[in-house]
Design a protein around this motif. Structure first.
Motif, PDB file in Angstrom:
ATOM      1  N   ILE A  11       0.843  -1.204   0.000  1.00 57.80           N
ATOM      2  CA  ILE A  11       0.000   0.000   0.000  1.00 57.80           C
ATOM      3  C   ILE A  11       0.877   1.252   0.000  1.00 57.80           C
ATOM      4  O   ILE A  11       0.668   2.177  -0.788  1.00 57.80           O
ATOM      5  CB  ILE A  11      -0.964  -0.010   1.213  1.00 57.80           C
ATOM      6  CG1 ILE A  11      -1.997  -1.121   1.052  1.00 57.80           C
ATOM      7  CG2 ILE A  11      -1.629   1.352   1.391  1.00 57.80           C
ATOM      8  CD1 ILE A  11      -2.800  -1.395   2.320  1.00 57.80           C
ATOM      9  N   LEU A  12       1.861   1.277   0.876  1.00 57.37           N
ATOM     10  CA  LEU A  12       2.740   2.445   0.981  1.00 57.37           C
ATOM     11  C   LEU A  12       3.525   2.674  -0.310  1.00 57.37           C
ATOM     12  O   LEU A  12       3.677   3.811  -0.760  1.00 57.37           O
ATOM     13  CB  LEU A  12       3.687   2.287   2.174  1.00 57.37           C
ATOM     14  CG  LEU A  12       2.990   2.294   3.540  1.00 57.37           C
ATOM     15  CD1 LEU A  12       3.958   1.857   4.626  1.00 57.37           C
ATOM     16  CD2 LEU A  12       2.388   3.656   3.838  1.00 57.37           C
ATOM     17  N   ARG A  13       3.991   1.589  -0.898  1.00 59.68           N
ATOM     18  CA  ARG A  13       4.716   1.704  -2.173  1.00 59.68           C
ATOM     19  C   ARG A  13       3.810   2.327  -3.236  1.00 59.68           C
ATOM     20  O   ARG A  13       4.216   3.221  -3.962  1.00 59.68           O
ATOM     21  CB  ARG A  13       5.215   0.339  -2.622  1.00 59.68           C
ATOM     22  CG  ARG A  13       5.916   0.388  -3.953  1.00 59.68           C
ATOM     23  CD  ARG A  13       6.279  -0.994  -4.483  1.00 59.68           C
ATOM     24  NE  ARG A  13       7.001  -0.821  -5.708  1.00 59.68           N
ATOM     25  CZ  ARG A  13       8.251  -1.165  -5.889  1.00 59.68           C
ATOM     26  NH1 ARG A  13       8.928  -1.743  -4.935  1.00 59.68           N
ATOM     27  NH2 ARG A  13       8.835  -0.946  -7.043  1.00 59.68           N
ATOM     28  N   LEU A  14       2.585   1.858  -3.309  1.00 61.96           N
ATOM     29  CA  LEU A  14       1.639   2.379  -4.291  1.00 61.96           C
ATOM     30  C   LEU A  14       1.348   3.859  -4.049  1.00 61.96           C
ATOM     31  O   LEU A  14       1.281   4.650  -4.996  1.00 61.96           O
ATOM     32  CB  LEU A  14       0.354   1.551  -4.238  1.00 61.96           C
ATOM     33  CG  LEU A  14      -0.615   1.666  -5.397  1.00 61.96           C
ATOM     34  CD1 LEU A  14       0.067   1.367  -6.726  1.00 61.96           C
ATOM     35  CD2 LEU A  14      -1.777   0.712  -5.189  1.00 61.96           C
ATOM     36  N   THR A  36     -11.169  -2.613   3.228  1.00 59.29           N
ATOM     37  CA  THR A  36      -9.915  -3.115   3.814  1.00 59.29           C
ATOM     38  C   THR A  36      -8.805  -2.086   3.627  1.00 59.29           C
ATOM     39  O   THR A  36      -8.060  -1.778   4.559  1.00 59.29           O
ATOM     40  CB  THR A  36      -9.506  -4.448   3.152  1.00 59.29           C
ATOM     41  OG1 THR A  36     -10.543  -5.404   3.383  1.00 59.29           O
ATOM     42  CG2 THR A  36      -8.189  -4.964   3.698  1.00 59.29           C
ATOM     43  N   LEU A  37      -8.729  -1.554   2.407  1.00 56.34           N
ATOM     44  CA  LEU A  37      -7.698  -0.550   2.127  1.00 56.34           C
ATOM     45  C   LEU A  37      -7.903   0.679   3.000  1.00 56.34           C
ATOM     46  O   LEU A  37      -6.952   1.177   3.611  1.00 56.34           O
ATOM     47  CB  LEU A  37      -7.722  -0.162   0.647  1.00 56.34           C
ATOM     48  CG  LEU A  37      -6.776   0.974   0.266  1.00 56.34           C
ATOM     49  CD1 LEU A  37      -5.324   0.599   0.541  1.00 56.34           C
ATOM     50  CD2 LEU A  37      -6.967   1.365  -1.181  1.00 56.34           C
ATOM     51  N   GLN A  38      -9.143   1.161   3.087  1.00 58.18           N
ATOM     52  CA  GLN A  38      -9.408   2.361   3.877  1.00 58.18           C
ATOM     53  C   GLN A  38      -9.075   2.133   5.348  1.00 58.18           C
ATOM     54  O   GLN A  38      -8.489   3.006   5.994  1.00 58.18           O
ATOM     55  CB  GLN A  38     -10.860   2.799   3.734  1.00 58.18           C
ATOM     56  CG  GLN A  38     -11.127   4.165   4.327  1.00 58.18           C
ATOM     57  CD  GLN A  38     -10.318   5.254   3.645  1.00 58.18           C
ATOM     58  OE1 GLN A  38     -10.446   5.472   2.453  1.00 58.18           O
ATOM     59  NE2 GLN A  38      -9.472   5.941   4.407  1.00 58.18           N
ATOM     60  N   LEU A  41      -5.316   2.293   5.639  1.00 53.92           N
ATOM     61  CA  LEU A  41      -4.844   3.676   5.516  1.00 53.92           C
ATOM     62  C   LEU A  41      -5.124   4.451   6.799  1.00 53.92           C
ATOM     63  O   LEU A  41      -4.254   5.191   7.279  1.00 53.92           O
ATOM     64  CB  LEU A  41      -5.516   4.367   4.319  1.00 53.92           C
ATOM     65  CG  LEU A  41      -5.083   3.911   2.936  1.00 53.92           C
ATOM     66  CD1 LEU A  41      -5.963   4.546   1.866  1.00 53.92           C
ATOM     67  CD2 LEU A  41      -3.614   4.232   2.683  1.00 53.92           C
ATOM     68  N   ASP A  42      -6.312   4.277   7.352  1.00 54.29           N
ATOM     69  CA  ASP A  42      -6.659   4.952   8.603  1.00 54.29           C
ATOM     70  C   ASP A  42      -5.699   4.557   9.722  1.00 54.29           C
ATOM     71  O   ASP A  42      -5.228   5.401  10.488  1.00 54.29           O
ATOM     72  CB  ASP A  42      -8.102   4.639   9.009  1.00 54.29           C
ATOM     73  CG  ASP A  42      -9.134   5.252   8.072  1.00 54.29           C
ATOM     74  OD1 ASP A  42      -8.775   6.140   7.269  1.00 54.29           O
ATOM     75  OD2 ASP A  42     -10.306   4.816   8.132  1.00 54.29           O
ATOM     76  N   VAL A  49       2.602   6.242  10.722  1.00 55.39           N
ATOM     77  CA  VAL A  49       3.403   5.762   9.594  1.00 55.39           C
ATOM     78  C   VAL A  49       3.239   6.729   8.421  1.00 55.39           C
ATOM     79  O   VAL A  49       4.215   7.158   7.808  1.00 55.39           O
ATOM     80  CB  VAL A  49       3.011   4.324   9.185  1.00 55.39           C
ATOM     81  CG1 VAL A  49       3.736   3.902   7.914  1.00 55.39           C
ATOM     82  CG2 VAL A  49       3.316   3.357  10.325  1.00 55.39           C
ATOM     83  N   ILE A  50       1.997   7.091   8.124  1.00 58.95           N
ATOM     84  CA  ILE A  50       1.713   8.111   7.115  1.00 58.95           C
ATOM     85  C   ILE A  50       1.564   9.426   7.862  1.00 58.95           C
ATOM     86  O   ILE A  50       0.685   9.565   8.717  1.00 58.95           O
ATOM     87  CB  ILE A  50       0.426   7.783   6.328  1.00 58.95           C
ATOM     88  CG1 ILE A  50       0.588   6.483   5.548  1.00 58.95           C
ATOM     89  CG2 ILE A  50       0.083   8.936   5.377  1.00 58.95           C
ATOM     90  CD1 ILE A  50      -0.681   6.018   4.844  1.00 58.95           C
ATOM     91  N   THR A  51       2.437  10.378   7.551  1.00 62.70           N
ATOM     92  CA  THR A  51       2.446  11.634   8.294  1.00 62.70           C
ATOM     93  C   THR A  51       1.848  12.795   7.517  1.00 62.70           C
ATOM     94  O   THR A  51       1.734  13.889   8.039  1.00 62.70           O
ATOM     95  CB  THR A  51       3.876  12.001   8.717  1.00 62.70           C
ATOM     96  OG1 THR A  51       4.685  12.108   7.541  1.00 62.70           O
ATOM     97  CG2 THR A  51       4.445  10.965   9.672  1.00 62.70           C
TER      98      THR A  51
END
Length: 161
Positions: A11-14, A36-38, A41-42, A49-51
């Motif tokens: 996911i992060l790579r994409l 699942t993806l959402q 991401l949440d 991890v995602i800033t």
């Protein structure tokens, strides 16, 4: 620290490779449900991890092609005050408290060498600054990147949950 599994790494790579794609399209590419993806991401945002998201800007394209690393030595007990003061200098695009030679290391951009000198003179005049040491970057050898780290973390994590 958040656990990142192989699916998270994919996911992060994409996200890095195709930052303007919709969540629906990411889910299709990954072969997983949008929910699942959402949820992932949440969680990646919640755990830090995602800033952030948004464009990466080029200081050079904004008229500031000179990049320098300025180490700032601070009078004991004044680190927070100096940190607050340098946050007001727009040419400082990053700053870190460090160990070793100096107390702060800043990443400074400037229009030219004369402008860089003006910024350094402004820093030297701040209360609590003892001295500075400047290193001018000649050429970027490895641009800011996260993909190799994501791949390594994904390999180490094994298959997705």
């Amino acid at each position: 620290m958040a656990a990142v599994d192989a699916l998270d790494a994919r996911i992060l790579r994409l996200l890095l490779e195709q930052p303007r794609t919709s969540v629906r399209e990411y889910a299709r590419i990954l072969g997983i449900a949008r929910g699942t993806l959402q949820a992932r991401l949440d969680r990646l945002e919640r755990t830090g991890v995602i800033t952030g998201s948004g464009p990466r800007l080029s200081p050079a394209a904004l008229g500031h092609p000179v990049l320098a690393f300025v180490h700032i030595e601070v009078t004991q007990g004044h680190l927070d005050d100096v940190g607050d003061a340098i946050a007001e200098v727009p040419e400082i695009i990053e700053a870190f408290s460090i160990t070793g030679g100096g107390d702060l290391m800043t990443r400074v951009v400037a229009r030219d060498n004369a402008h860089l000198e003006d910024v350094i003179q402004r820093l030297i005049q701040l209360p609590g600054v003892v001295r500075t040491r400047t290193e001018v970057a000649l050429r970027e050898r490895v641009p800011h990147r996260m993909l190799p780290l994501i791949e390594a973390v994904g390999r180490a994590a094994g298959p997705g949950r």
